[in-house]
Design a protein around this motif. Structure first.
Motif, short mmCIF file in Angstrom:
data_model
loop_
_atom_site.label_atom_id
_atom_site.label_comp_id
_atom_site.label_asym_id
_atom_site.label_seq_id
_atom_site.Cartn_x
_atom_site.Cartn_y
_atom_site.Cartn_z
N UNK A 77 1.02 -1.05 0.29
CA UNK A 77 0.16 0.46 0.18
C UNK A 77 1.00 1.60 0.35
N UNK A 78 1.35 1.47 0.91
CA UNK A 78 2.84 2.31 0.88
C UNK A 78 3.78 2.82 -0.27
N UNK A 79 3.88 1.76 -0.93
CA UNK A 79 4.62 1.48 -2.39
C UNK A 79 4.09 2.55 -3.35
N UNK A 80 2.47 2.46 -3.34
CA UNK A 80 1.37 2.71 -4.77
C UNK A 80 0.92 3.97 -3.70
N UNK A 81 0.61 4.17 -2.69
CA UNK A 81 0.25 5.55 -2.19
C UNK A 81 1.49 6.06 -2.65
N UNK A 82 2.74 6.23 -2.46
CA UNK A 82 3.73 7.08 -2.72
C UNK A 82 4.71 6.98 -3.69
N UNK A 83 3.97 6.50 -4.29
CA UNK A 83 4.22 6.03 -5.60
C UNK A 83 3.07 7.54 -7.00
#
Length: 174
Positions: A77-83
């Protein structure tokens, strides 16, 4: 990423108070519902509002202990949000430049194009800048929800560990 691809990512999320499992308030997975909301009509005002509302709902669920996510799900989730946030922030900077009326010449057509460009970048309704900012705010809320949801998951795991530890002590005492 296709909607089906998110199923593996979503496997680490659960609903319910720490130490228990309660079905989600609505069918489906809050996290994947949030992400799928980002993938439909990203320029429309309605879709931007939906993304913002979904991020707020996700955070409310997490704050109420109704959403938890394990470390693997949290990282995804964090990877997707940060992207999304990184790209969105860059686009917002570029759109702010477009939102300034460009000097395109003195003809009526050039003036009309300059005004049109400003409206597309930062006008009302389906203009890009306010809708991207609205979506960005929703993703920020979802990102905050993930931090809370990971904490909820850890509390659930700690509660289960303590229960099993106490059960084990009871069995050893017999």
């Amino acid at each position: 990423m296709a909607e089906d691809d998110w199923e593996g990512v979503m496997g680490g999320s659960q609903f319910g108070a720490p130490g228990s499992f309660t079905p989600p308030p609505a069918a489906g997975d809050a996290g994947s519902n949030f992400i799928s909301g980002l993938l439909t009509e990203p320029v429309s005002s309605e879709s931007a509002q939906q993304a913002s509302d979904a991020g707020n709902r996700l955070k409310t669920l997490a704050e109420g202990g109704q959403f938890a996510v394990n470390e693997e799900g949290f990282q995804a989730y964090m990877k997707a949000c940060d992207f999304f946030l990184d790209g969105c922030d860059r686009m917002i900077v570029d759109l702010r430049i477009l939102a300034e009326k460009a000097r395109m010449g003195g003809s009526d057509y050039a003036k009309a194009v300059a005004v049109f460009n400003v409206k597309v970048a930062d006008g009302e309704g389906d203009s890009l800048l306010p809708n991207l900012m609205k979506m960005r705010d929703g993703v920020r809320q979802a990102r905050e929800a993930m931090v809370i949801a990971r904490k909820n998951y850890r509390e659930t795991e700690d509660a289960h560990t303590m229960t099993f530890s106490q059960l084990n002590k009871g069995l050893q005492a017999q």
